[in-house]
Design a protein around this motif. Structure first.
Motif, mmCIF file in Angstrom:
data_model
loop_
_atom_site.group_PDB
_atom_site.id
_atom_site.type_symbol
_atom_site.label_atom_id
_atom_site.label_comp_id
_atom_site.label_asym_id
_atom_site.label_seq_id
_atom_site.Cartn_x
_atom_site.Cartn_y
_atom_site.Cartn_z
ATOM 1 N N THR A 91 0.855 -1.188 0.000
ATOM 2 C CA THR A 91 0.000 0.000 0.000
ATOM 3 C C THR A 91 0.888 1.233 0.000
ATOM 4 O OG1 THR A 91 -1.688 -1.164 1.292
ATOM 5 C CG2 THR A 91 -1.830 1.250 1.194
ATOM 6 N N PRO A 92 0.967 1.977 -1.118
ATOM 7 C CA PRO A 92 1.805 3.181 -1.168
ATOM 8 C C PRO A 92 1.271 4.261 -0.233
ATOM 9 C CG PRO A 92 1.234 2.423 -3.375
ATOM 10 C CD PRO A 92 0.351 1.682 -2.422
ATOM 11 N N LEU A 93 2.179 5.071 0.285
ATOM 12 C CA LEU A 93 1.839 6.148 1.192
ATOM 13 C C LEU A 93 2.277 7.484 0.615
ATOM 14 C CD1 LEU A 93 3.182 4.544 4.510
ATOM 15 C CD2 LEU A 93 0.900 4.291 3.509
ATOM 16 N N SER A 94 1.643 8.547 1.049
ATOM 17 C CA SER A 94 2.082 9.898 0.735
ATOM 18 C C SER A 94 1.600 10.805 1.843
ATOM 19 C CB SER A 94 1.536 10.356 -0.625
ATOM 20 O OG SER A 94 0.123 10.400 -0.613
ATOM 21 N N GLY A 95 2.047 12.036 1.820
ATOM 22 C CA GLY A 95 1.678 12.950 2.884
ATOM 23 C C GLY A 95 2.633 12.831 4.055
ATOM 24 N N SER A 96 2.156 13.117 5.255
ATOM 25 C CA SER A 96 3.044 13.145 6.405
ATOM 26 C C SER A 96 2.310 12.731 7.669
ATOM 27 C CB SER A 96 3.631 14.541 6.593
ATOM 28 O OG SER A 96 2.608 15.466 6.916
ATOM 29 N N VAL A 97 3.116 12.390 8.671
ATOM 30 C CA VAL A 97 2.594 12.090 10.000
ATOM 31 C C VAL A 97 2.886 13.305 10.879
ATOM 32 C CG1 VAL A 97 2.529 10.407 11.866
ATOM 33 C CG2 VAL A 97 3.332 9.711 9.599
ATOM 34 N N PRO A 98 1.884 13.938 11.448
ATOM 35 C CA PRO A 98 2.151 15.121 12.253
ATOM 36 C C PRO A 98 2.980 14.786 13.484
ATOM 37 C CG PRO A 98 -0.149 14.453 12.454
ATOM 38 C CD PRO A 98 0.443 13.633 11.367
ATOM 39 N N ALA A 99 3.691 15.792 13.983
ATOM 40 C CA ALA A 99 4.506 15.604 15.179
ATOM 41 C C ALA A 99 3.642 15.088 16.323
ATOM 42 C CB ALA A 99 5.160 16.922 15.563
ATOM 43 N N GLY A 100 4.065 13.973 16.921
ATOM 44 C CA GLY A 100 3.324 13.391 18.019
ATOM 45 C C GLY A 100 1.990 12.811 17.641
ATOM 46 N N GLY A 101 1.709 12.729 16.342
ATOM 47 C CA GLY A 101 0.399 12.296 15.882
ATOM 48 C C GLY A 101 0.415 10.981 15.149
ATOM 49 N N ASN A 102 -0.702 10.688 14.495
ATOM 50 C CA ASN A 102 -0.911 9.404 13.837
ATOM 51 C C ASN A 102 -1.171 9.577 12.350
ATOM 52 O OD1 ASN A 102 -2.244 9.247 16.785
ATOM 53 N ND2 ASN A 102 -1.336 7.270 16.280
ATOM 54 N N TYR A 103 -1.173 8.449 11.666
ATOM 55 C CA TYR A 103 -1.455 8.382 10.230
ATOM 56 C C TYR A 103 -2.176 7.061 10.011
ATOM 57 C CZ TYR A 103 -0.370 8.362 5.152
ATOM 58 O OH TYR A 103 -0.420 8.330 3.777
ATOM 59 N N LEU A 104 -3.349 7.112 9.389
ATOM 60 C CA LEU A 104 -4.204 5.929 9.300
ATOM 61 C C LEU A 104 -4.234 5.371 7.886
ATOM 62 C CD1 LEU A 104 -6.170 4.095 10.858
ATOM 63 C CD2 LEU A 104 -8.020 5.629 10.116
ATOM 64 N N VAL A 105 -3.913 4.080 7.765
ATOM 65 C CA VAL A 105 -3.955 3.360 6.489
ATOM 66 C C VAL A 105 -5.115 2.379 6.551
ATOM 67 C CG1 VAL A 105 -2.675 1.955 4.848
ATOM 68 C CG2 VAL A 105 -1.446 3.550 6.349
ATOM 69 N N ALA A 106 -6.186 2.674 5.837
ATOM 70 C CA ALA A 106 -7.336 1.771 5.796
ATOM 71 C C ALA A 106 -7.037 0.617 4.850
ATOM 72 C CB ALA A 106 -8.575 2.527 5.339
ATOM 73 N N GLN A 107 -7.463 -0.586 5.230
ATOM 74 C CA GLN A 107 -7.304 -1.754 4.378
ATOM 75 C C GLN A 107 -8.684 -2.319 4.045
ATOM 76 O OE1 GLN A 107 -4.668 -2.226 2.865
ATOM 77 N NE2 GLN A 107 -2.908 -1.654 4.111
ATOM 78 N N ALA A 108 -8.779 -3.599 3.763
ATOM 79 C CA ALA A 108 -10.011 -4.186 3.224
ATOM 80 C C ALA A 108 -11.187 -4.045 4.190
ATOM 81 C CB ALA A 108 -9.780 -5.651 2.886
ATOM 82 N N THR A 109 -12.374 -3.909 3.606
ATOM 83 C CA THR A 109 -13.618 -3.803 4.361
ATOM 84 C C THR A 109 -14.363 -5.137 4.310
ATOM 85 O OG1 THR A 109 -13.791 -1.458 3.863
ATOM 86 C CG2 THR A 109 -15.805 -2.566 4.553
ATOM 87 N N GLY A 110 -14.915 -5.556 5.447
ATOM 88 C CA GLY A 110 -15.692 -6.782 5.497
ATOM 89 C C GLY A 110 -17.185 -6.496 5.519
ATOM 90 N N SER A 111 -17.995 -7.546 5.595
ATOM 91 C CA SER A 111 -19.451 -7.386 5.567
ATOM 92 C C SER A 111 -20.039 -7.116 6.942
ATOM 93 C CB SER A 111 -20.104 -8.647 4.980
ATOM 94 O OG SER A 111 -19.732 -9.794 5.745
ATOM 95 N N GLY A 112 -19.267 -7.344 7.990
ATOM 96 C CA GLY A 112 -19.755 -7.137 9.341
ATOM 97 C C GLY A 112 -19.333 -5.804 9.907
ATOM 98 N N GLY A 113 -19.545 -5.645 11.211
ATOM 99 C CA GLY A 113 -19.193 -4.414 11.872
ATOM 100 C C GLY A 113 -20.259 -3.343 11.719
ATOM 101 N N SER A 114 -20.142 -2.315 12.524
ATOM 102 C CA SER A 114 -21.145 -1.258 12.496
ATOM 103 C C SER A 114 -20.559 0.139 12.417
ATOM 104 C CB SER A 114 -21.999 -1.343 13.775
ATOM 105 O OG SER A 114 -21.171 -1.220 14.938
ATOM 106 N N THR A 115 -19.236 0.278 12.523
ATOM 107 C CA THR A 115 -18.616 1.594 12.613
ATOM 108 C C THR A 115 -17.527 1.744 11.567
ATOM 109 O OG1 THR A 115 -19.009 1.607 15.003
ATOM 110 C CG2 THR A 115 -17.427 3.216 14.153
ATOM 111 N N ASP A 116 -17.560 2.876 10.855
ATOM 112 C CA ASP A 116 -16.529 3.167 9.863
ATOM 113 C C ASP A 116 -15.279 3.714 10.534
ATOM 114 O OD1 ASP A 116 -18.061 2.413 7.651
ATOM 115 O OD2 ASP A 116 -19.016 4.398 7.560
#
Length: 819
Positions: A91-116
């Motif tokens: 999964t290629p990345l671009s952009g940046s991770v803020p200082a002290g912060g996070n960066y989220l890489v979403a992967q495959a979606t399944g048929s279950g679950g209730s929250t995006d």
């Protein structure tokens, strides 16, 4: 401003051949410098039974004090027990991770679950295991080839790695297994002891993106309603770093001048229409919005609140300049359709000739934009700037970028480039151009050196980790094709030997027929089928696949056949295969030097015994004919000077009963050198230490040849990865050393490579001094100045009548051929 492009982390001639002017090597792999970016959480149960979240994800964290870029990096997934044929999902990345912060890489979606998930910063399609697996953060996008913990520990491009559950690859020990509703995560402080079992804990998944949003959180904080106390020039300040860095600011006014709608580095620029009178303070800022396209239009009058941050393109550990921006911003549009501030016109005398003040770190120095070029750019960062009728000095690259000059009279080449002549004259008029205009509305021009962007090219002044300052153009001038033509050299006479050097840029059987055919056409039509060709960047039979293969017979056979099919001679070849992974270059490629030669014109003197570790020696001298101990052979191949670098290949040839000794070289690359546009001035060129040692070894070898026979026909050719004015070259040529025929060309023609808009000489042909008045030298311009190059290097060639060693015969020939 992060850029949506990918470059390999290893030094290739195309990418890391030069770090001058506005050039910089790609983001360094973990082996080069510790990275503040780590894998902070991994979750593979998304959409499964019992899961709350609908999608899998990988989260990154930045423990550093400044934002860290991810351009050209990737997240890679392997099953827990990978085999040789296991597929690596990238999964290629671009952009940046803020200082002290996070960066989220979403992967495959399944048929279950209730929250995006919250809005991801990057998105892949990988379906990860809910219980066990391997995830690597990689400085590059080539799939990793390691399949064991030991191999991966030594993999140059792996920045961080986690194996969990029953994983076979991990740091020290695998983290605990997970389940459908459970992830594995680090502490909030991103602690990293290089032990997955200690650093990661099974827990309820808590995905966080670069904007700080969590699952189920609805963005949409109300924007400011009144102007705050600070204006943009107050935030920018008079140095490279904002005096308000890390602080929240409220209601900053300005006019939106441009929007970046691409990738996960989206955002907008805005500029104060009421500037102060201080030329040191920029009047514009970039508002970073992650992977969300901001709902603003050019001409909107806005009030913006956010956190002041210093973004360092390429990552916190690089020596790049920082640019000031606002993160986590909210804004209010007060009105639309307003006139934009007039752009700063970049005329011939706008940018100073001097590059920068001196200092180990110039970050905190007060800007002097009238005296130094880097200060001038920093004082105008993010502001609208424009160039008019700009001449192209660096052809369009594979990433839709080109270089122009704002100083058309600065070191011009006869073909329209800008010639780099010394460390103290970096050609400060060069400026990179990228486009914010959607490709569907206007394709980026395919321009060659000497072409023109007629009319106005304008946009905000940005910064690239791959080339310093640039215009992110909202308006592109009209491309004028000035008809640059490829050159062909003159044919050699029957009694002349022709010797060429050509860097064929990581050639392997995995390359297309088109590349082989174009190289062959150039060798036949443009180089005139030289008698001998020294080749650089020949890869093994499996190319970049790291499978232990070292032989390159398939590569060389295919090139020789392509030349024959193009109407050229039936070349034979010689080379010595390196030890696996010992000669640097692209991982798995086992790059090396090689010879092609025309057996109907020249004979190769085969002397057995040459291999990857046996050094070649000079035999004979005096009354005995000089010869090599092995041919082909390698110069001091086990010397530390050649560690992770290509070894010179020496061959003994016979032309019309005259011996000729050719050394083809590919010296250590410039990867790792500090950029000329960086915070260290002057920059440290750390890579040249190894090249200096390499040059001394080659000089010692040629001195031994010429001591044994002062009239020996000796050529040192190839990609020396350094300039004619460098210590590398003077080591080879000073104090009655080798002769450099490039010195006989006019100064503005001394180049064979173009990097970041600088035309320069990295490849060289040197001869024994006795040949000085016999050689005819030519740089054959077929690649470096063109957007459709088959290699990034131009080949060179010399034609000469070899010396016999008999002074009477040689003097008579000199009178005939050089009256």
């Amino acid at each position: 401003m992060p850029l949506p492009r990918i470059r390999p982390p290893w030094p290739t001639a195309a990418v890391a051949a030069l770090v001058i002017g506005a050039g910089i090597a790609p983001a360094a792999p973990a082996a080069a410098a510790p990275s503040p970016i780590v894998i902070s959480e991994v979750y593979g149960g998304g959409g499964n039974s019992g899961a709350t979240l609908r999608a899998d994800f990988v989260e990154l964290g930045n423990s550093g004090s400044t934002a860290a870029a991810l351009d050209g990096w990737s997240v890679q997934y392997l099953p827990a027990r990978p085999g040789a044929n296991s597929t690596v999902q990238v999964t290629p990345l671009s952009g940046s991770v803020p200082a002290g912060g996070n960066y989220l890489v979403a992967q495959a979606t399944g048929s279950g679950g209730s929250t995006d998930l919250p809005t991801p910063d990057a998105t892949g399609t990988t379906t990860m295991s809910a219980t066990q697996g391997i995830v690597a953060l990689v400085a590059g996008t080539e799939p990793i080839t390691c399949r064991t913990a030991a191999d991966c520990a030594g993999h140059e491009s792996i920045v961080d790695l986690i194996g969990w559950g029953d994983a076979a690859v991990y740091e020290t020990a695998p983290a605990a297994a997970t389940t459908n509703p459970v992830s594995t995560a680090r502490s909030a402080a991103f602690g990293d002891t290089d032990d997955n079992s200690a650093d990661f804990t099974a827990k309820e998944p808590t995905p966080v993106n670069s904007a700080g949003q969590t699952a189920g959180e609805e963005p949409g904080e109300e924007g400011p309603q009144e102007p705050g106390e600070l204006r943009i020039h107050d935030i920018q300040g008079t140095t490279r770093v904002s005096p308000h860095a890390g602080r929240a600011v409220e209601g900053v006014p300005g006019i939106v001048t441009a929007i970046n709608p691409f990738g996960s580095a989206r955002g907008f620029w805005f500029q104060d229409p009421e500037p102060d009178r201080d030329p040191r303070t920029s009047e514009a800022l970039f508002v970073f919005t992650g992977s969300t396209t901001p709902d603003v239009q050019s001409g909107d009058d806005v009030l913006v609140s956010g956190t002041v941050a210093e973004f360092r393109a390429g990552g916190a550990t690089t020596p790049n300049q920082t640019v000031t921006q606002l993160n986590g911003a909210v804004w209010t549009v007060l009105s639309s359709g307003n006139a934009l501030p007039d752009p700063v016109r970049l005329a011939r005398h706008s940018v100073p000739e001097r590059i920068a003040p001196e200092g180990a770190d110039i970050t905190g120095l007060t800007l002097d934009p009238k005296r130094y070029a880097l200060d001038y750019w920093a004082a105008n960062e993010h502001m609208l700037v424009s160039v008019t009728d700009a001449r192209v000095v660096g052809a369009t690259d594979a990433y839709n970028a080109l270089w122009v000059t704002t100083k058309p009279r600065q070191s011009p080449s006869p073909r329209g480039g800008t010639v780099y002549g010394s460390y103290s004259t970096p050609n400060t008029g060069r400026l990179k151009i990228e486009s914010l205009v959607p490709f569907a509305e206007r394709p980026f021009p395919k321009a060659n050196v000497g072409d023109e962007l007629a009319g106005v090219t304008s946009g905000p002044l940005s910064y690239s980790q791959f080339g310093g300052y640039l215009i992110k153009a909202t308006t592109l001038g009209e491309h004028i094709d000035n008809g640059l033509e490829r050159e062909s050299t003159a044919p050699q006479r029957d009694d002349e030997l022709s010797v060429a050097t050509y860097n064929v840029e990581n050639l392997s059987p995995q390359d297309s027929d088109a590349k082989f055919d174009r190289l062959a056409d150039g060798i036949v039509a443009n180089l005139g089928s030289p008698d001998i060709i020294g080749l650089e960047e020949i890869q093994d039979n499996s190319g970049p696949t790291d499978d232990g293969t070292v032989a390159a017979d398939m590569t060389l056979d295919r090139l020789a056949q392509a030349v024959k099919d193009a109407g050229g001679p039936g070349y034979h070849w010689r080379e010595i295969s390196p030890q696996d992974k010992a000669d640097g270059g692209q991982p798995g490629g086992n790059i090396r030097n090689a010879f092609l030669f025309d057996p109907t014109r020249v004979e190769f003197t085969d002397i057995p015994g040459g291999d990857a570790t046996t050094p070649v020696r000079v035999l004979g001298g005096g009354r005995d004919e000089v010869a090599l101990s092995v041919s082909p052979g390698r110069i001091s191949p086990i010397d530390e000077a050649w560690a992770s670098s290509r070894k010179p290949l020496v061959g003994q040839f016979r032309f019309q009963d005259r011996s000729v000794f050719v050394v083809t070289n590919h010296f250590n690359s410039k990867g790792g050198d500090q950029p000329l546009h960086g915070i260290s001035q002057p920059p440290v060129r750390s890579s040249e230490t190894q090249r200096h040692a390499q040059a001394r070894l080659v000089r010692d070898f040629t001195d031994s040849l010429l001591k044994a026979d002062p009239s020996a026909n000796v050529l040192v050719i190839g990609d020396l990865n350094d300039f004619r004015f460098s210590t590398t070259l003077t080591t080879l040529t000073q104090r009655r050393g080798l002769y450099a025929p490039i010195d006989d060309l006019p100064r503005k023609q001394r180049y064979n490579y173009v990097y970041d808009g600088n035309s320069q000489a990295l490849d060289h042909i040197l001869t024994s001094p006795a040949l000085k008045n016999r050689v005819s030298y030519d740089i054959v311009r077929v690649n470096a100045e063109f957007h459709d190059q088959v290699s990034d290097h131009d080949p060179q060639i010399v034609r000469f009548r070899p010396l016999t060693g008999d002074p009477r015969i040689d003097a008579r020939e000199d009178r005939i051929h050089h009256p």
